[in-house]
Design a protein around this motif. Structure first.
Motif, PDB file in Angstrom:
ATOM      1  N   GLU A   4      12.990  24.265  13.170  1.00  0.00           N
ATOM      2  CA  GLU A   4      11.789  24.490  13.839  1.00  0.00           C
ATOM      3  C   GLU A   4      11.531  23.516  14.992  1.00  0.00           C
ATOM      4  O   GLU A   4      11.827  22.332  14.400  1.00  0.00           O
ATOM      5  CB  GLU A   4      10.433  24.523  12.834  1.00  0.00           C
ATOM      6  N   VAL A   5      11.261  23.849  16.152  1.00  0.00           N
ATOM      7  CA  VAL A   5      11.101  22.981  17.186  1.00  0.00           C
ATOM      8  C   VAL A   5       9.820  23.235  17.780  1.00  0.00           C
ATOM      9  O   VAL A   5       9.346  24.201  18.152  1.00  0.00           O
ATOM     10  CB  VAL A   5      12.334  23.030  18.133  1.00  0.00           C
ATOM     11  N   VAL A   6       9.111  21.912  17.873  1.00  0.00           N
ATOM     12  CA  VAL A   6       7.705  22.109  18.346  1.00  0.00           C
ATOM     13  C   VAL A   6       7.956  21.235  19.651  1.00  0.00           C
ATOM     14  O   VAL A   6       8.210  20.282  19.720  1.00  0.00           O
ATOM     15  CB  VAL A   6       6.615  21.535  17.731  1.00  0.00           C
ATOM     16  N   MET A   7       7.419  21.672  20.744  1.00  0.00           N
ATOM     17  CA  MET A   7       7.248  20.822  22.135  1.00  0.00           C
ATOM     18  C   MET A   7       5.941  20.730  22.410  1.00  0.00           C
ATOM     19  O   MET A   7       5.284  21.902  22.764  1.00  0.00           O
ATOM     20  CB  MET A   7       8.162  21.692  23.131  1.00  0.00           C
ATOM     21  N   LEU A   8       5.557  19.445  22.700  1.00  0.00           N
ATOM     22  CA  LEU A   8       4.048  19.469  22.908  1.00  0.00           C
ATOM     23  C   LEU A   8       4.013  18.635  24.316  1.00  0.00           C
ATOM     24  O   LEU A   8       4.999  17.501  24.597  1.00  0.00           O
ATOM     25  CB  LEU A   8       3.511  18.363  21.894  1.00  0.00           C
ATOM     26  N   ARG A   9       3.296  19.203  25.348  1.00  0.00           N
ATOM     27  CA  ARG A   9       3.243  18.469  26.683  1.00  0.00           C
ATOM     28  C   ARG A   9       2.060  17.199  26.549  1.00  0.00           C
ATOM     29  O   ARG A   9       1.190  17.423  25.878  1.00  0.00           O
ATOM     30  CB  ARG A   9       2.753  19.533  27.739  1.00  0.00           C
ATOM     31  N   HIS A  10       2.250  16.108  27.320  1.00  0.00           N
ATOM     32  CA  HIS A  10       1.346  15.014  27.317  1.00  0.00           C
ATOM     33  C   HIS A  10       0.245  15.496  27.955  1.00  0.00           C
ATOM     34  O   HIS A  10      -0.091  16.457  28.548  1.00  0.00           O
ATOM     35  CB  HIS A  10       1.893  13.818  28.209  1.00  0.00           C
ATOM     36  N   GLY A  11      -0.926  14.582  27.668  1.00  0.00           N
ATOM     37  CA  GLY A  11      -2.111  14.948  28.184  1.00  0.00           C
ATOM     38  C   GLY A  11      -2.368  14.620  29.564  1.00  0.00           C
ATOM     39  O   GLY A  11      -1.522  14.070  30.108  1.00  0.00           O
ATOM     40  N   ARG A  12      -3.528  14.811  30.316  1.00  0.00           N
ATOM     41  CA  ARG A  12      -3.895  14.617  31.602  1.00  0.00           C
ATOM     42  C   ARG A  12      -3.611  13.215  32.126  1.00  0.00           C
ATOM     43  O   ARG A  12      -4.224  12.406  31.556  1.00  0.00           O
ATOM     44  CB  ARG A  12      -5.275  15.033  32.036  1.00  0.00           C
ATOM     45  N   ARG A  98       3.120   8.115  29.308  1.00  0.00           N
ATOM     46  CA  ARG A  98       2.236   9.377  28.937  1.00  0.00           C
ATOM     47  C   ARG A  98       2.549  10.274  27.858  1.00  0.00           C
ATOM     48  O   ARG A  98       1.650  10.668  27.132  1.00  0.00           O
ATOM     49  CB  ARG A  98       1.828  10.190  30.222  1.00  0.00           C
ATOM     50  N   ALA A  99       3.850  10.424  27.678  1.00  0.00           N
ATOM     51  CA  ALA A  99       4.323  11.137  26.460  1.00  0.00           C
ATOM     52  C   ALA A  99       4.292  10.456  25.172  1.00  0.00           C
ATOM     53  O   ALA A  99       3.937  11.212  24.199  1.00  0.00           O
ATOM     54  CB  ALA A  99       5.893  11.713  26.692  1.00  0.00           C
ATOM     55  N   GLN A 100       4.753   9.213  25.407  1.00  0.00           N
ATOM     56  CA  GLN A 100       4.575   8.185  24.118  1.00  0.00           C
ATOM     57  C   GLN A 100       3.183   8.124  23.497  1.00  0.00           C
ATOM     58  O   GLN A 100       3.129   8.238  22.524  1.00  0.00           O
ATOM     59  CB  GLN A 100       5.015   7.039  24.284  1.00  0.00           C
ATOM     60  N   GLN A 101       2.152   8.038  24.271  1.00  0.00           N
ATOM     61  CA  GLN A 101       0.806   8.105  24.177  1.00  0.00           C
ATOM     62  C   GLN A 101       0.397   9.281  23.293  1.00  0.00           C
ATOM     63  O   GLN A 101      -0.227   9.204  22.378  1.00  0.00           O
ATOM     64  CB  GLN A 101      -0.150   7.850  25.223  1.00  0.00           C
ATOM     65  N   THR A 102       0.722  10.458  23.970  1.00  0.00           N
ATOM     66  CA  THR A 102       0.695  11.573  23.442  1.00  0.00           C
ATOM     67  C   THR A 102       1.323  11.945  21.913  1.00  0.00           C
ATOM     68  O   THR A 102       0.773  12.189  21.154  1.00  0.00           O
ATOM     69  CB  THR A 102       0.923  12.780  24.344  1.00  0.00           C
TER      70      THR A 102
END
Length: 281
Positions: A4-12, A98-102
């Motif tokens: 299973e792979v989940v891909m999450l985009r960073h926040g604003r 921004r990705a690390q924070q998310t």
């Protein structure tokens, strides 16, 4: 193995708010982006709570115990015997902040480590990075129109092609799936935290969609996610390459249906913060 792979985009970010192309410029989340990341982190942590149990089962010394004079000790065997102990979750983030924070907004709730990987970086927008669409159009209306029509005129300015970012993203996903660290028999969910164009292009490539037709999927909103099932066999026989089924795309936490997701709650918006507006091509 990763199934299973989940891909999450960073926040604003402030660049998202101003509709400036970020590409690989390192821009942190703004206050609304942190709220978005936290809301998605809470929702995903609830959904994948089993990952915390799995971590504790593998590290029983981390299970909280009462004082020695308590009537009972915490029963560690409950964690070892839980079905959750037989799965694993790994969290991998783009190295852009921004990705690390998310990623940490999710992973920290479950006590999971975050591994950074530059292969998850956003599409490079070359000389256009930091510019708005209006500024790009003023520089070269023809190249802008070609970009809008998916005919590749943006590459004259060093912008990474849609096909290349899709291939780069898909290759990274396949390489991570084949990584010996995750290739044992333990069923594994891989959470990849990254960027909108990278995610859309990578998913399109993994599904075999035309790179310049990827708008069929639609763009990813900030702090939303997609989920793919990974199949390693065909009719019971090992596949030469993993196969992917898209089971969710551009999914948001429930609060996005009742709150102003792009602008955030009113108590976060100071007097000098402009309102978010949809992109106008």
């Amino acid at each position: 193995m990763i199934d299973e792979v989940v891909m999450l985009r960073h926040g604003r970010t402030s660049y998202n708010l101003a509709h400036r192309l970020q590409g690989q410029i390192d821009v942190p989340l703004d206050i609304v982006g942190q709220w978005q990341a936290d809301q998605s982190g809470y929702a995903l942590a609830s959904r994948f709570y089993w990952a915390k149990v799995s971590r504790l089962a593998a590290n029983p010394h981390m299970i909280a115990q009462p004082p020695v004079d308590a009537a009972e000790r915490t029963d560690i065997s409950q964690y070892a015997e839980a079905p959750a102990a037989r799965r694993r979750m790994v969290v991998i983030s783009s190295d852009l902040y921004r990705a690390q924070q998310t990623a940490h907004a999710f992973a920290d709730l479950l006590g999971l480590d975050v591994t950074c990987d530059a292969r998850l970086r956003e599409r490079s927008f070359g000389q256009w990075e930091g510019l708005t669409r209006e500024e790009i159009k003023a520089i070269d209306a023809e190249a802008y129109a070609s970009w809008k029509q998916h005919t590749g005129g943006e590459t004259r300015y060093g912008v990474e092609s849609r096909a290349h970012v899709g291939e780069r993203g898909a290759n990274a996903v396949r390489a991570l799936i084949a990584d010996p660290a995750y290739a044992d028999e333990t069923p594994t969910t891989m959470m990849l935290v990254g960027h909108g164009s990278w995610i859309t292009a990578a998913v399109s490539n993994l599904l075999g969609l035309a790179p310049d037709g990827m708008n069929a999927l639609g763009g990813m909103r900030n702090a939303c996610w997609c989920r793919l099932k990974v199949r390693h066999t065909i009719n019971g026989q090992p596949a030469t390459q993993p196969l992917f089924d898209l089971e969710e795309y551009n999914t948001a936490p429930a609060i996005a249906n009742t709150a102003d997701w792009e602008n955030g709650p009113a108590d976060l918006r100071g007097p000098h913060m402009p309102g978010w507006k949809p992109i106008v091509w």
